[in-house]
Design an enzyme around this catalytic site. Structure first.
Site, PDB file in Angstrom:
ATOM      1  N   GLU A 133      -1.585   8.172  -2.699  1.00 28.56           N
ATOM      2  CA  GLU A 133      -2.340   7.560  -1.587  1.00 28.56           C
ATOM      3  C   GLU A 133      -2.774   8.576  -0.531  1.00 28.56           C
ATOM      4  OE1 GLU A 133      -0.222   4.069  -0.232  1.00 28.56           O
ATOM      5  OE2 GLU A 133      -0.596   3.034  -2.126  1.00 28.56           O
ATOM      6  N   GLU A 244       1.079   0.555  -8.530  1.00 28.10           N
ATOM      7  CA  GLU A 244       1.811  -0.262  -7.553  1.00 28.10           C
ATOM      8  C   GLU A 244       1.121  -1.601  -7.408  1.00 28.10           C
ATOM      9  OE1 GLU A 244       2.613   1.206  -3.553  1.00 28.10           O
ATOM     10  OE2 GLU A 244       2.742   3.255  -4.312  1.00 28.10           O
TER      11      GLU A 244
END
Ligand SMILES: *[C@@H]1O[C@H](CO)[C@@H](O)[C@H](O)[C@H]1NC(C)=O
Ligand SMILES: *[C@@H]1O[C@H](CO)[C@@H](O)[C@H](O)[C@H]1NC(C)=O
Ligand SMILES: *[C@@H]1O[C@H](CO)[C@@H](O)[C@H](O)[C@H]1NC(C)=O
Length: 414
Positions: A133, A244
């Site tokens: 991320e 995720e």
């Protein structure tokens, strides 16, 4: 050309096994410190023995860092010997948002692990993620002066460095990058896609408070599919791995998405079950953080390690005549989450996901409490919160960015 062909052939031989990857995300922190080998072993054993789980339990664990001690040395994370001891597969992660010196240590820890553990380790590796991320945290969607990310050129450089360094070792695993779906659909990040063998997508309809018509639980399958479709469209034909996703069992309502055990089960059934065993997926997450206002994504409760999930995760249609999707509960955040108040070994964890704003601007507050009764009856403190990597300037939390999907969604929804 030859190299491309080799890669393609390599990917083809890998994909059947990866297609079955059924994993979860595991941070490096436990209350009061970092997990050690025994902590990981106990966690992996519990996760592999999860009652009612498809495939008999989780088969792979995603890590966020290669370093056991982020502040000193290049010692590989002790999750590796634990994985060898428990035959748990690994999606490795190198933290990539703390500058190049830190990244070099991540890479050296990986090389050290390859040399130290050899084939026993190598055969367990599903893949390697360069970063987590970082592009999301680097984007306009995240407040300035917050947890740093890394720009696409930096990530591309790191990926090339990892390829280069590993070429002199025996480890041959597909190299990719994990980011929010919103980062992948951002054309400014296309060079990262090009550099990857695979694309890791984080997506949380729960955080998409600006989604239309809303982000209530019944919209989740559609919002998730939409994120996946858009990421695939941006993936230049590379495989997309779901790195995720999940839904909180407790915590605040976000937009119109209610955190509850019932909704977490519905999300598991409607978003997870159709994909388990068919596409690579790493659930967020196995063990929860503290109860309270913070959204808690654990399918098992915080504190005590257990093989008993908070809801039926079997993916089997109910034996009764009741329809699979459970009724949506309205606004009972916290329902079903056991209290951890009475634990003796009360310590704190900094790896807890927090509200996007607090994550953006400061280290997550240390609020997690709990002790853990190990499977063999020993009491120890553990938690499966995301890895927390600090650098000199402050703290960044592995995988916190998924939280920020809500903020990004704002950008992309308009
Ligand atoms: C339980 O497991 C822990 C961690 O692996 C170990 O240190 C401890 O000795 C074990 N206790 C028993 C009673 O087997
Ligand atoms: C798109 O990506 C670039 C490069 O990572 C970033 O600077 C920009 O903020 C992103 N745009 C949005 C809307 O997030
Ligand atoms: C608390 O943790 C410490 C260190 O892990 C351990 O030695 C002790 O036995 C634990 N206390 C209880 C009450 O379980």
């Amino acid at each position: 050309m030859r190299k491309a062909l080799c890669l393609a052939a390599f990917a083809a031989t890998l994909s059947p096994a990866l297609g079955a990857a059924f994993g979860y995300n595991s941070g490096a922190q436990k209350p009061g410190g970092v997990k050690n080998q025994a902590d990981y072993e106990n966690e992996f054993r519990a996760a592999k023995a999860l009652e009612g789980a498809p495939a008999g339990g989780f088969t792979s664990v995603r890590l966020f860092t290669m370093l056991q001690d982020e502040n000193a040395g290049n010692n590989p994370i002790e999750a590796i010997p634990a994985a060898i001891a428990t035959n748990m597969r690994l999606l490795l992660g190198l933290w990539a948002s703390a500058g190049s010196a830190k990244f070099d240590r991540e890479l050296e820890a990986l090389v050290t692990a390859v040399n130290r553990y050899g084939d026993a380790f190598i055969k367990l590796v599903d893949g390697i993620s360069v970063g987590s991320e970082d592009l999301y945290r680097n984007s306009d969607a995240v407040e300035e002066g917050s947890n740093p990310g890394a720009n696409p050129q930096v990530i591309v450089g790191y990926i090339q460095k990892v390829r280069q360094r590993l070429s002199s070792t025996k480890l041959r695993a597909p190299i990719g990058h994990v980011d929010t779906w919103t980062a992948w659909v951002n054309g400014s990040n296309a060079a990262v896609v090009t550099a990857c063998d695979w694309v890791g997508m984080d997506a949380y309809p729960y955080w998409q408070s600006t989604a239309l018509p809303n982000n209530a639980i019944e919209q989740s399958p559609r919002l998730f599919q939409d994120a996946l479709d858009k990421t695939r469209a941006a993936s230049q034909g590379k495989p997309v791995w779901i790195t995720e996703t999940g839904h909180p069992v407790s915590g605040r309502t976000w937009g119109q998405s209610v955190a509850s055990v019932e909704n977490a089960k519905r999300y598991w059934n409607e978003v997870g079950c159709p994909r388990f065993g068919k596409e690579p997926i790493w659930w967020y997450k196995f063990q929860g953080d503290q109860a309270g206002d913070q959204p808690n994504f654990g399918i098992t409760p915080p504190g005590q390690l257990t093989t008993k999930p908070l809801f039926d995760i079997s993916c089997k249609p109910p034996s009764s005549s009741s329809p699979v999707p459970l009724p949506v509960t309205t606004g009972r955040p916290g329902a079903g989450v056991p209290s951890t108040e009475s634990s003796s070994n009360v310590t704190t964890s900094s790896g807890v996901r927090n509200s996007p704003r607090s994550d953006v601007s400061s280290p997550p507050p240390s609020t997690s409490t709990g002790s853990t009764i190990l499977l063999n009856g020993t009491v120890s403190a553990t938690s499966s919160s995301p890895a927390t990597n600090t650098n000199g300037a402050g703290l960044t939390t592995g995988s916190v960015g998924g939280v920020f999907a809500a903020l990004l969604a704002v950008v992309f929804a308009v």
